[in-house]
Design a protein around this motif. Structure first.
Motif, short mmCIF file in Angstrom:
data_model
loop_
_atom_site.label_atom_id
_atom_site.label_comp_id
_atom_site.label_asym_id
_atom_site.label_seq_id
_atom_site.Cartn_x
_atom_site.Cartn_y
_atom_site.Cartn_z
N VAL A 133 -4.61 -4.25 13.50
CA VAL A 133 -5.76 -5.05 13.92
C VAL A 133 -5.54 -6.52 13.58
CG1 VAL A 133 -8.24 -5.44 13.59
CG2 VAL A 133 -7.33 -3.11 13.64
N HIS A 134 -5.05 -6.79 12.37
CA HIS A 134 -4.83 -8.18 11.95
C HIS A 134 -3.70 -8.83 12.75
CE1 HIS A 134 -7.66 -8.02 8.67
NE2 HIS A 134 -7.11 -6.91 8.24
N PRO B 2 -11.07 -10.33 5.49
CA PRO B 2 -10.67 -11.47 6.34
C PRO B 2 -9.49 -12.23 5.77
CG PRO B 2 -12.67 -11.98 5.12
CD PRO B 2 -12.39 -10.52 4.89
N LYS B 3 -9.25 -12.10 4.46
CA LYS B 3 -8.12 -12.80 3.87
C LYS B 3 -6.80 -12.31 4.44
CE LYS B 3 -8.60 -15.31 0.94
NZ LYS B 3 -8.84 -16.77 0.95
N VAL B 4 -6.75 -11.04 4.87
CA VAL B 4 -5.52 -10.50 5.44
C VAL B 4 -5.21 -11.20 6.77
CG1 VAL B 4 -4.32 -8.44 6.26
CG2 VAL B 4 -5.87 -8.28 4.31
N SER B 5 -6.23 -11.38 7.60
CA SER B 5 -6.03 -12.08 8.87
C SER B 5 -5.55 -13.50 8.64
CB SER B 5 -7.33 -12.11 9.69
OG SER B 5 -7.51 -10.91 10.39
N ILE B 6 -6.16 -14.17 7.66
CA ILE B 6 -5.77 -15.55 7.38
C ILE B 6 -4.36 -15.60 6.81
CG2 ILE B 6 -6.31 -17.57 5.96
CD1 ILE B 6 -9.25 -16.78 6.21
N PHE B 7 -4.02 -14.63 5.95
CA PHE B 7 -2.66 -14.56 5.41
C PHE B 7 -1.66 -14.35 6.53
CE2 PHE B 7 0.72 -11.51 4.32
CZ PHE B 7 1.51 -12.34 3.53
N PHE B 8 -1.96 -13.41 7.42
CA PHE B 8 -1.06 -13.15 8.54
C PHE B 8 -0.94 -14.38 9.43
CE2 PHE B 8 0.16 -8.58 9.77
CZ PHE B 8 0.58 -8.33 8.48
N LEU B 9 -2.04 -15.09 9.64
CA LEU B 9 -2.01 -16.29 10.46
C LEU B 9 -1.06 -17.32 9.86
CD1 LEU B 9 -3.20 -17.88 12.86
CD2 LEU B 9 -4.98 -18.70 11.31
N ALA B 10 -1.11 -17.46 8.53
CA ALA B 10 -0.25 -18.44 7.87
C ALA B 10 1.19 -17.96 7.75
CB ALA B 10 -0.81 -18.75 6.48
#
Length: 214
Positions: A56-57, A127-135
């Motif tokens: 999902v992320h 949501p931190k996982v999505s932001i981590f993956f984004l970075a």
């Protein structure tokens, strides 16, 4: 095209993913405690749940949805509150859980399914996982190698593969504790309480997280 991604950056990504997966953190502790309580099979299912959530992320990052959570305070707040409430529910269940016979097949089967779902929900509501993956993923994707979305999916898949291997190893090692726990109801209760404390700590960390935090 993702298949044209240079081998050098891909190897660097695999190495970085392995280091991130090995580093002690909430996911490692979660897999370890649940594996020790319910056996290595359940620990692997927890790992599969966590990795399923990463799909999902990865998709969110590939299509830019993660950027919304980084810029929208409302979206970030709603998701982290939902995730924190779920973690507190798990903490409450763990604190109340009595010692139980770990070798009962029906109990293990039911627990395995619940742990798999638990891993998915814990992962997708953070949501931190999505932001981590984004970075993280965006550092290894480049327009020079073709469209970005296929590269992100490739990198996300590689990260999931690395995490699956490492977390499954953690589950297998922790699962060896199952024999000892089956003979020690008191130890089961203590480990349940440890798991409850972990869940409560994760909830506190998630609810106090800011969208721009590293």
């Amino acid at each position: 095209m993702p298949e044209m991604m240079p081998l050098g950056p891909l190897i660097t990504f695999i190495f970085a993913s392995a280091l991130l997966s090995i580093a002690p953190g909430p996911d490692n502790i979660f897999v370890l405690t649940q594996s020790a309580l319910y056996g290595k099979k359940s620990g692997v299912l927890v790992t599969l749940g966590l990795c399923t959530g990463l799909v999902v992320h990865t998709t969110a990052v590939a299509f830019g949805v993660a950027a919304i959570f980084q810029t929208s305070v409302v979206a970030f707040t709603v998701l982290k509150v939902v995730g924190a409430m779920y973690l507190l529910f798990l903490a409450w269940q763990a604190f109340r859980a009595p010692a139980s016979p770990l070798e009962a097949p029906s109990s293990n089967l039911r627990s395995s399914g619940a742990l798999y779902r638990r891993g998915i929900i814990m992962n997708i509501t953070n949501p931190k996982v999505s932001i981590f993956f984004l970075a993280f993923l965006s550092q290894f994707a480049s327009p020079e190698n073709g469209q970005l979305a296929p590269q992100i999916f490739l990198l996300g898949g590689v990260f999931m593969g690395v995490a699956l291997v490492i977390f499954s190893t953690v589950a297998a090692l922790a699962g060896e504790l199952g024999g000892w726990l089956s003979k020690s109801p008191r130890a089961q209760v203590h480990l349940n309480r440890l798991a409850g404390a972990v869940f409560a700590g994760l909830a506190l960390k998630l609810i106090t997280a800011s969208a721009n935090a590293e």
